[in-house]
Design a protein around this motif. Structure first.
Motif, PDB file in Angstrom:
ATOM      1  N   TYR A   1      18.088   2.748   1.106  1.00 54.63           N
ATOM      2  CA  TYR A   1      16.942   1.804   1.326  1.00 54.63           C
ATOM      3  C   TYR A   1      15.460   2.487   0.727  1.00 54.63           C
ATOM      4  O   TYR A   1      15.441   3.618   0.487  1.00 54.63           O
ATOM      5  CB  TYR A   1      16.690   1.592   2.779  1.00 54.63           C
ATOM      6  N   LEU A   2      15.001   1.283   0.439  1.00 54.73           N
ATOM      7  CA  LEU A   2      13.354   1.529   0.109  1.00 54.73           C
ATOM      8  C   LEU A   2      12.614   0.478   1.080  1.00 54.73           C
ATOM      9  O   LEU A   2      12.849  -0.651   1.353  1.00 54.73           O
ATOM     10  CB  LEU A   2      12.927   1.207  -1.426  1.00 54.73           C
ATOM     11  N   ALA A   3      11.681   1.262   1.586  1.00 52.11           N
ATOM     12  CA  ALA A   3      10.848   0.641   2.645  1.00 52.11           C
ATOM     13  C   ALA A   3       9.310   0.241   2.073  1.00 52.11           C
ATOM     14  O   ALA A   3       8.892   1.170   1.201  1.00 52.11           O
ATOM     15  CB  ALA A   3      10.687   1.533   4.189  1.00 52.11           C
ATOM     16  N   THR A   4       8.752  -0.835   2.149  1.00 53.90           N
ATOM     17  CA  THR A   4       7.627  -1.001   1.626  1.00 53.90           C
ATOM     18  C   THR A   4       6.629  -1.761   2.864  1.00 53.90           C
ATOM     19  O   THR A   4       7.196  -2.369   3.444  1.00 53.90           O
ATOM     20  CB  THR A   4       7.352  -2.080   0.388  1.00 53.90           C
ATOM     21  N   CYS A   5       5.427  -1.536   2.784  1.00 53.40           N
ATOM     22  CA  CYS A   5       4.557  -2.136   3.875  1.00 53.40           C
ATOM     23  C   CYS A   5       3.285  -2.913   2.919  1.00 53.40           C
ATOM     24  O   CYS A   5       2.992  -2.154   1.943  1.00 53.40           O
ATOM     25  CB  CYS A   5       4.154  -1.310   4.864  1.00 53.40           C
ATOM     26  N   ALA A   6       2.784  -3.945   3.438  1.00 53.32           N
ATOM     27  CA  ALA A   6       1.728  -4.415   2.916  1.00 53.32           C
ATOM     28  C   ALA A   6       0.924  -5.140   3.649  1.00 53.32           C
ATOM     29  O   ALA A   6       1.149  -5.292   5.006  1.00 53.32           O
ATOM     30  CB  ALA A   6       2.098  -5.762   2.091  1.00 53.32           C
TER      31      ALA A   6
ATOM     32  N   LEU B   1       0.813   2.587   5.991  1.00 53.87           N
ATOM     33  CA  LEU B   1       1.628   3.776   5.414  1.00 53.87           C
ATOM     34  C   LEU B   1       3.043   3.610   6.201  1.00 53.87           C
ATOM     35  O   LEU B   1       2.959   3.153   7.522  1.00 53.87           O
ATOM     36  CB  LEU B   1       1.037   5.061   5.911  1.00 53.87           C
ATOM     37  N   VAL B   2       3.967   3.724   5.449  1.00 56.46           N
ATOM     38  CA  VAL B   2       5.258   3.711   6.278  1.00 56.46           C
ATOM     39  C   VAL B   2       6.520   4.889   5.657  1.00 56.46           C
ATOM     40  O   VAL B   2       6.343   5.560   4.557  1.00 56.46           O
ATOM     41  CB  VAL B   2       6.119   2.709   5.590  1.00 56.46           C
ATOM     42  N   ARG B   3       7.333   5.362   6.775  1.00 57.40           N
ATOM     43  CA  ARG B   3       8.025   6.608   6.454  1.00 57.40           C
ATOM     44  C   ARG B   3       9.338   6.417   7.262  1.00 57.40           C
ATOM     45  O   ARG B   3       9.261   6.117   8.471  1.00 57.40           O
ATOM     46  CB  ARG B   3       7.413   7.993   6.876  1.00 57.40           C
ATOM     47  N   PHE B   4      10.459   6.596   6.624  1.00 54.62           N
ATOM     48  CA  PHE B   4      11.873   6.556   7.209  1.00 54.62           C
ATOM     49  C   PHE B   4      12.073   7.819   8.100  1.00 54.62           C
ATOM     50  O   PHE B   4      11.388   8.856   7.749  1.00 54.62           O
ATOM     51  CB  PHE B   4      12.970   6.466   6.253  1.00 54.62           C
ATOM     52  N   SER B   5      12.664   7.676   9.245  1.00 59.25           N
ATOM     53  CA  SER B   5      13.006   9.075   9.841  1.00 59.25           C
ATOM     54  C   SER B   5      14.440   9.276   9.164  1.00 59.25           C
ATOM     55  O   SER B   5      14.855   8.736   8.480  1.00 59.25           O
ATOM     56  CB  SER B   5      13.556   8.683  11.360  1.00 59.25           C
TER      57      SER B   5
ATOM     58  N   SER C   1       0.911  -1.312   0.118  1.00 57.51           N
ATOM     59  CA  SER C   1      -0.140  -0.124   0.090  1.00 57.51           C
ATOM     60  C   SER C   1       0.791   1.102   0.038  1.00 57.51           C
ATOM     61  O   SER C   1       0.455   2.360  -0.377  1.00 57.51           O
ATOM     62  CB  SER C   1      -0.971  -0.016   1.259  1.00 57.51           C
ATOM     63  N   CYS C   2       2.158   1.230   0.411  1.00 56.22           N
ATOM     64  CA  CYS C   2       2.922   2.287   0.642  1.00 56.22           C
ATOM     65  C   CYS C   2       4.523   2.049   0.445  1.00 56.22           C
ATOM     66  O   CYS C   2       4.815   1.003   0.849  1.00 56.22           O
ATOM     67  CB  CYS C   2       2.595   3.031   1.914  1.00 56.22           C
ATOM     68  N   MET C   3       5.142   3.145   0.042  1.00 57.93           N
ATOM     69  CA  MET C   3       6.601   2.731   0.283  1.00 57.93           C
ATOM     70  C   MET C   3       7.413   4.108   0.297  1.00 57.93           C
ATOM     71  O   MET C   3       6.785   5.119   0.225  1.00 57.93           O
ATOM     72  CB  MET C   3       7.283   2.273  -1.394  1.00 57.93           C
ATOM     73  N   ASP C   4       8.690   4.270   0.684  1.00 60.89           N
ATOM     74  CA  ASP C   4       9.218   5.484   1.027  1.00 60.89           C
ATOM     75  C   ASP C   4      10.702   5.093   0.742  1.00 60.89           C
ATOM     76  O   ASP C   4      11.467   4.041   1.275  1.00 60.89           O
ATOM     77  CB  ASP C   4       9.064   5.884   2.689  1.00 60.89           C
ATOM     78  N   PHE C   5      11.460   6.019   0.095  1.00 58.65           N
ATOM     79  CA  PHE C   5      12.876   6.078  -0.002  1.00 58.65           C
ATOM     80  C   PHE C   5      13.572   6.631   1.297  1.00 58.65           C
ATOM     81  O   PHE C   5      13.201   7.723   1.284  1.00 58.65           O
ATOM     82  CB  PHE C   5      13.442   6.504  -1.441  1.00 58.65           C
ATOM     83  N   SER C   6      14.535   5.950   1.564  1.00 58.19           N
ATOM     84  CA  SER C   6      15.263   6.627   2.871  1.00 58.19           C
ATOM     85  C   SER C   6      16.182   8.102   2.134  1.00 58.19           C
ATOM     86  O   SER C   6      16.603   7.946   1.082  1.00 58.19           O
ATOM     87  CB  SER C   6      16.493   5.966   3.528  1.00 58.19           C
ATOM     88  N   SER C   7      16.500   9.003   3.089  1.00 57.41           N
ATOM     89  CA  SER C   7      17.083  10.344   2.633  1.00 57.41           C
ATOM     90  C   SER C   7      18.604   9.797   2.239  1.00 57.41           C
ATOM     91  O   SER C   7      18.934  10.789   1.384  1.00 57.41           O
ATOM     92  CB  SER C   7      17.037  11.347   3.841  1.00 57.41           C
ATOM     93  N   ASN C   8      19.219   8.897   2.766  1.00 59.21           N
ATOM     94  CA  ASN C   8      20.502   8.632   2.430  1.00 59.21           C
ATOM     95  C   ASN C   8      20.543   7.791   0.982  1.00 59.21           C
ATOM     96  O   ASN C   8      21.539   7.487   0.382  1.00 59.21           O
ATOM     97  CB  ASN C   8      21.263   7.875   3.449  1.00 59.21           C
ATOM     98  N   GLY C   9      19.353   7.334   0.592  1.00 58.43           N
ATOM     99  CA  GLY C   9      19.421   6.938  -0.909  1.00 58.43           C
ATOM    100  C   GLY C   9      19.729   5.356  -0.676  1.00 58.43           C
ATOM    101  O   GLY C   9      19.508   4.717  -1.900  1.00 58.43           O
TER     102      GLY C   9
ATOM    103  N   ARG D   1      17.592   5.810  10.988  1.00 50.95           N
ATOM    104  CA  ARG D   1      17.757   4.637  11.973  1.00 50.95           C
ATOM    105  C   ARG D   1      16.388   4.205  12.580  1.00 50.95           C
ATOM    106  O   ARG D   1      16.350   3.309  13.685  1.00 50.95           O
ATOM    107  CB  ARG D   1      18.499   5.263  13.048  1.00 50.95           C
ATOM    108  N   ALA D   2      15.386   4.831  11.950  1.00 47.49           N
ATOM    109  CA  ALA D   2      13.999   4.306  12.669  1.00 47.49           C
ATOM    110  C   ALA D   2      13.157   4.387  11.304  1.00 47.49           C
ATOM    111  O   ALA D   2      13.437   4.989  10.567  1.00 47.49           O
ATOM    112  CB  ALA D   2      13.372   5.112  13.669  1.00 47.49           C
ATOM    113  N   PHE D   3      11.938   3.869  11.495  1.00 49.27           N
ATOM    114  CA  PHE D   3      10.924   4.479  10.510  1.00 49.27           C
ATOM    115  C   PHE D   3       9.367   4.263  11.189  1.00 49.27           C
ATOM    116  O   PHE D   3       9.198   3.529  12.176  1.00 49.27           O
ATOM    117  CB  PHE D   3      10.631   3.246   9.421  1.00 49.27           C
ATOM    118  N   ILE D   4       8.392   4.855  10.733  1.00 45.64           N
ATOM    119  CA  ILE D   4       7.093   4.889  11.510  1.00 45.64           C
ATOM    120  C   ILE D   4       6.267   4.235  10.463  1.00 45.64           C
ATOM    121  O   ILE D   4       6.237   4.320   9.154  1.00 45.64           O
ATOM    122  CB  ILE D   4       6.710   6.351  11.879  1.00 45.64           C
ATOM    123  N   VAL D   5       5.122   3.795  11.084  1.00 43.22           N
ATOM    124  CA  VAL D   5       3.994   3.069  10.214  1.00 43.22           C
ATOM    125  C   VAL D   5       2.661   3.567  10.947  1.00 43.22           C
ATOM    126  O   VAL D   5       2.525   3.809  11.951  1.00 43.22           O
ATOM    127  CB  VAL D   5       4.090   1.495  10.306  1.00 43.22           C
ATOM    128  N   TRP D   6       1.572   3.684  10.096  1.00 47.25           N
ATOM    129  CA  TRP D   6       0.262   3.621  10.545  1.00 47.25           C
ATOM    130  C   TRP D   6      -0.242   2.426  10.583  1.00 47.25           C
ATOM    131  O   TRP D   6      -0.058   1.682   9.545  1.00 47.25           O
ATOM    132  CB  TRP D   6      -0.511   4.510   9.531  1.00 47.25           C
TER     133      TRP D   6
END
Length: 410
Positions: A68-73, A105-109, A58-66, A113-118
């Motif tokens: 990683y990609l986070a995905t949640c399902a 939903l997922v977002r990198f800090s 349902s959602c993905m996010d690239f880390s600011s350092n480039g 060093r962390a990520f948040i999810v809904w």
């Protein structure tokens, strides 16, 4: 037990053992039926497909350092992919389990060093810490306390400011909440847009914007004091020019450009690098036509340099050059379901989309073409040799990339 057996016997009108056997067969069939075919998609510009989830992403996010990609399902996992593997044959990912729930939903800090999810069932925010292990992998640990429940309607987006000063959550009513990282609400924004269809934090972390039922995009400034203490949220500016509800918007990497797509069947590119405190309004730079937006919801992604606009409707993606407003690429039926998220990587060379159990990555050929065009223009005006060499190098790189993709226009 006796009751259910006799019920089986009656229900199927079969002798007991046969009814049990058919029940078992049914269960087998059911298990088989639950695993749908992976949607197959091929295209000359498809760079990779990431397939490890067993549920829809349902959602993905690239880390600011480039990196990683986070995905949640809805398979109760978050996967963290290594971006340096994207063009390899094998795509490694690390799995974080979401206990007794799944993340929508997922977002990198900002420090990666962390990520948040809904949480889908919990209706709240959960923080996961990422701790590096000696073997190079990571351990993912949820912090003991989830955020308190504050929203009354489904949450449509979350974000963390790049400065690390606040978190934003937005729901489908007219509410946006600004939180500190400890889970206290700093401010509540009422967008007055009948409903919110999208909300986001700008990459510069100064602004929070939203769109919805009204034909504008509203932008607020989140103000902090010199010592980093939260002060207030104030109205900054609006993007006015659409004649119907706005589906979606995005910021460029430097927050100086914004793009929007509306039910009026158009997309618009804006210059938002204005002195709004002196009542200066954003400038409309370009309007493009996108008929699909008049009949169905759309998402958009703006490349980091704002040269390319990606629009997704249903399971198709359309790429536009923002300088001329022309459509350059179209990818049809990319996913087996509607596209749920769309994002350029931080280099702008790849565009990622998700919508079924896979993430698909595309080469951004319009981005390379835009560089070619820009460098050719700048070369004509370049006065000194070192500038010419630098421009020529960028031009050659972009041409090489296009040639290798078989996309160099003669």
């Amino acid at each position: 037990v006796g009751l259910s057996f006799s019920f089986c016997q009656k229900a199927n009108g079969l002798p007991l053992d046969k009814s049990l056997r058919s029940k078992k067969q049914k269960q087998h069939q059911r298990v088989r039926k639950e695993k749908p075919q992976q949607h197959n998609f091929t295209h000359r510009l498809l760079a990779a497909a990431l397939k490890s989830h067993s549920g829809n992403i349902s959602c993905m996010d690239f880390s600011s350092n480039g990196k990683y990609l986070a995905t949640c399902a809805d398979d109760r996992t978050v996967r963290i992919w290594s971006t340096k593997d994207f063009l390899q044959r094998e795509h490694r990912s690390m799995r974080a389990n979401v206990e007794l729930d799944h993340a929508t939903l997922v977002r990198f800090s900002p420090d990666c060093r962390a990520f948040i999810v809904w949480l889908a069932n919990g209706d709240t925010l959960r923080v996961f810490k990422m701790t590096k292990r000696e073997d190079g992998g990571y351990t993912f640990t949820a912090t003991p306390e989830d955020f308190p429940k504050k929203h009354k309607a489904p949450v449509i987006n979350i974000g963390i400011a790049d400065t690390g000063k606040f978190i934003m959550t937005a729901s489908s009513d007219t509410t946006i909440l600004i939180w500190n990282l400890k889970g206290h609400v700093l401010s509540t924004i009422n967008t007055n847009q009948m409903n919110n269809t999208h909300a986001a934090i700008s990459p510069c972390s100064r602004f929070v914007a939203s769109c919805g039922f009204t034909p504008d995009v509203k932008v607020w400034e989140v103000c902090f004091g010199k010592k980093g203490d939260f002060q207030e949220v104030v109205r900054a500016f609006e993007l006015k020019g659409h004649s119907a509800a706005v589906h979606f918007f995005a910021f460029s990497n430097d927050s100086r450009r914004m793009a929007s797509v509306s039910k009026d069947g158009t997309w618009k590119l804006w210059d938002t690098d204005v002195e709004y405190k002196k009542q200066q309004d954003p400038y409309l730079l370009r309007t493009g036509c996108f008929e699909e937006a008049s009949t169905m919801p759309c998402r958009l992604a703006l490349s980091p340099d704002a040269q390319v606009l990606a629009l997704a409707s249903g399971s198709s993606i359309h790429l536009y050059n923002t300088r001329r407003g022309e459509k350059e690429e179209c990818f049809e039926q990319v996913h087996g379901e509607c596209i749920t998220d769309l994002s350029f990587d931080i280099t702008g060379r790849l565009l990622a989309s998700c919508g079924d159990r896979a993430v698909r990555l595309f080469h951004n050929t319009p981005g390379h073409r835009a560089v070619v065009e820009e460098m050719q223009g700048l070369l004509k005006r370049a006065s000194n040799e070192s500038t010419r060499q630098r421009l020529q190098q960028q031009l050659t790189q972009a041409q090489e990339a296009l040639r290798s993709l078989g996309a160099l226009k003669k």
